[in-house]
Motif scaffolding. Structure first.
Motif, mmCIF file in Angstrom:
data_model
loop_
_atom_site.group_PDB
_atom_site.id
_atom_site.type_symbol
_atom_site.label_atom_id
_atom_site.label_comp_id
_atom_site.label_asym_id
_atom_site.label_seq_id
_atom_site.Cartn_x
_atom_site.Cartn_y
_atom_site.Cartn_z
ATOM 1 N N ALA A 40 0.779 -1.121 0.036
ATOM 2 C CA ALA A 40 -0.096 -0.050 -0.026
ATOM 3 C C ALA A 40 0.871 1.102 0.013
ATOM 4 N N TYR A 41 0.334 2.429 -0.558
ATOM 5 C CA TYR A 41 0.999 3.614 -0.594
ATOM 6 C C TYR A 41 1.312 3.971 0.899
ATOM 7 N N ASP A 42 2.612 4.626 0.980
ATOM 8 C CA ASP A 42 3.205 4.809 2.159
ATOM 9 C C ASP A 42 3.832 6.162 2.167
ATOM 10 N N PRO A 43 3.229 7.124 2.274
ATOM 11 C CA PRO A 43 3.902 8.467 2.212
ATOM 12 C C PRO A 43 4.610 8.902 3.419
ATOM 13 N N VAL A 44 5.724 9.875 2.724
ATOM 14 C CA VAL A 44 6.396 10.624 3.767
ATOM 15 C C VAL A 44 6.571 12.020 3.423
ATOM 16 N N THR A 45 6.824 12.962 4.343
ATOM 17 C CA THR A 45 7.013 14.182 3.949
ATOM 18 C C THR A 45 8.325 14.752 4.649
ATOM 19 N N ILE A 46 8.622 16.230 4.333
ATOM 20 C CA ILE A 46 9.885 16.675 5.081
ATOM 21 C C ILE A 46 9.497 16.697 6.451
ATOM 22 N N ALA A 47 8.116 17.177 6.765
ATOM 23 C CA ALA A 47 7.752 17.328 8.184
ATOM 24 C C ALA A 47 8.061 16.232 8.912
ATOM 25 N N ASP A 48 7.574 15.013 8.462
ATOM 26 C CA ASP A 48 8.111 13.567 9.232
ATOM 27 C C ASP A 48 9.758 13.761 9.452
ATOM 28 N N ARG A 49 10.298 13.832 8.501
ATOM 29 C CA ARG A 49 11.839 13.640 8.597
ATOM 30 C C ARG A 49 12.448 14.778 9.499
ATOM 31 N N ALA A 50 12.009 15.899 9.406
ATOM 32 C CA ALA A 50 12.455 17.442 10.200
ATOM 33 C C ALA A 50 12.116 16.975 11.556
ATOM 34 N N ALA A 51 11.170 16.397 11.876
ATOM 35 C CA ALA A 51 10.472 16.125 13.305
ATOM 36 C C ALA A 51 11.363 15.154 13.968
ATOM 37 N N GLU A 52 11.380 14.034 13.531
ATOM 38 C CA GLU A 52 12.450 12.912 13.925
ATOM 39 C C GLU A 52 13.812 13.361 14.173
ATOM 40 N N ALA A 53 14.233 14.274 13.131
ATOM 41 C CA ALA A 53 15.574 14.790 13.319
ATOM 42 C C ALA A 53 15.875 15.351 14.315
ATOM 43 N N ALA A 54 14.879 16.417 14.659
ATOM 44 C CA ALA A 54 14.979 17.448 15.806
ATOM 45 C C ALA A 54 14.850 16.670 17.059
ATOM 46 N N MET A 55 14.138 15.423 17.312
ATOM 47 C CA MET A 55 13.892 14.692 18.480
ATOM 48 C C MET A 55 15.266 13.864 18.703
ATOM 49 N N ARG A 56 15.727 13.174 17.572
ATOM 50 C CA ARG A 56 16.845 12.716 17.583
ATOM 51 C C ARG A 56 18.118 13.283 18.189
ATOM 52 N N ALA A 57 18.211 14.647 17.624
ATOM 53 C CA ALA A 57 19.316 15.640 18.083
ATOM 54 C C ALA A 57 19.172 16.070 19.788
ATOM 55 N N LEU A 58 17.716 16.032 20.171
ATOM 56 C CA LEU A 58 17.747 16.340 21.528
ATOM 57 C C LEU A 58 17.985 15.136 22.543
#
Length: 265
Positions: free
Chosen positions: A43-61
């Motif tokens: 099935a279609y599995d979308p991802v956006t810049i928002a998904d990646r930016a949010a996870e990157a921000a949390m990982r950095a913290l």
């Protein structure tokens, strides 16, 4: 402040960072990628810049404040997952809703200790709501104040409100099993992703039945539902921190009936 309270407060720090990364993109004309491999038939599995930016921000913290902790995230995978503490992140659970402009997505943040879900939060930055728990208690903060979350009693399927993302998730015998449950409930509704689980904890929904979940889809929600007095297992009644086929109920009596029907009873 105890170490436990410090980690609970850190949920809010991570949620705030995720919200700052996500909200500028919500209801905008952003690009959407499909993570599904071409020709896979999945099935279609979308991802956006928002998904990646949010996870990157949390990982950095996490790296800054808890460098010994591990991370399992939907977008960037595992890191030190053999650590005692592992953060489990789904930056936007409900990306299909997100790209459709519907505010029924959320940021999921969980923490396991020795593989057991220990803390969890669903944060909806657009509505400003936070549903959190530690397995012993659960709490809500949002536009209508702060309160303790409690699942409601519901002893009979005929009185129950059931949610699933869509019956199309279930194939073959799994669809037959799901249909046995749906045919017995008072009301069945579809969609809402993580919001449906939070409504179990809040006492508005009685049971969620799903399949095909990953750990990051369910680990953050287990401490919330269990802290509100509910129960989360796989379809066989076992703990479900790895995802797969999952049932979440507000009442253990109802949960037993659902499991029996899923098993063919």
């Amino acid at each position: 402040m105890s170490a436990e309270n410090s980690l609970a407060n850190f949920l809010d720090v991570l949620a705030d960072a995720a919200g700052r990364a996500i909200l500028p993109h919500f209801r905008t004309a952003m690009a959407v990628e499909d993570k599904t491999a071409a020709g896979s038939g999945k099935a279609y599995d979308p991802v956006t810049i928002a998904d990646r930016a949010a996870e990157a921000a949390m990982r950095a913290l996490i790296g800054l404040h808890h460098p010994s902790h591990g991370i399992l995230g939907e977008e960037f995978g595992p890191e030190r997952t053999d650590a005692e503490h592992v953060w489990v992140l789904d930056p936007i659970d409900g990306t299909r809703a997100f790209i459709s402009g519907l505010p029924v997505w959320g940021t999921l943040i969980g923490l396991t200790r020795d593989g057991v879900p220990n803390l969890g939060m669903m944060y909806q930055p657009f509505t400003g709501e936070r549903f959190a728990g530690d397995g012993r208690r659960a709490w809500y903060r949002g536009p209508d104040g702060t309160r303790t979350l409690r699942a409601r009693p519901c002893a009979e399927l005929s009185d129950a409100v059931l949610f699933t993302t869509t019956p199309a998730l279930f194939k073959g015998a799994a669809r037959e099993a799901y249909d046995r449950v749906e045919s017995r409930v008072r009301l069945a509704r579809y969609g809402c992703d993580c919001y449906a689980y939070c409504m179990v904890a809040a006492g508005h929904v009685d049971v969620v039945v799903e399949t095909g979940l990953q750990a990051y889809d369910i680990v953050p929600l287990i401490p919330v539902i269990e802290g509100a007095g509910g129960i989360v297992t796989d379809w066989a009644g076992n703990p479900a921190p790895q995802g797969g086929s999952v049932v979440a109920s507000g009442d253990r009596r109802l949960h037993a009936q659902v499991l029996a029907l899923l098993a063919g009873g």
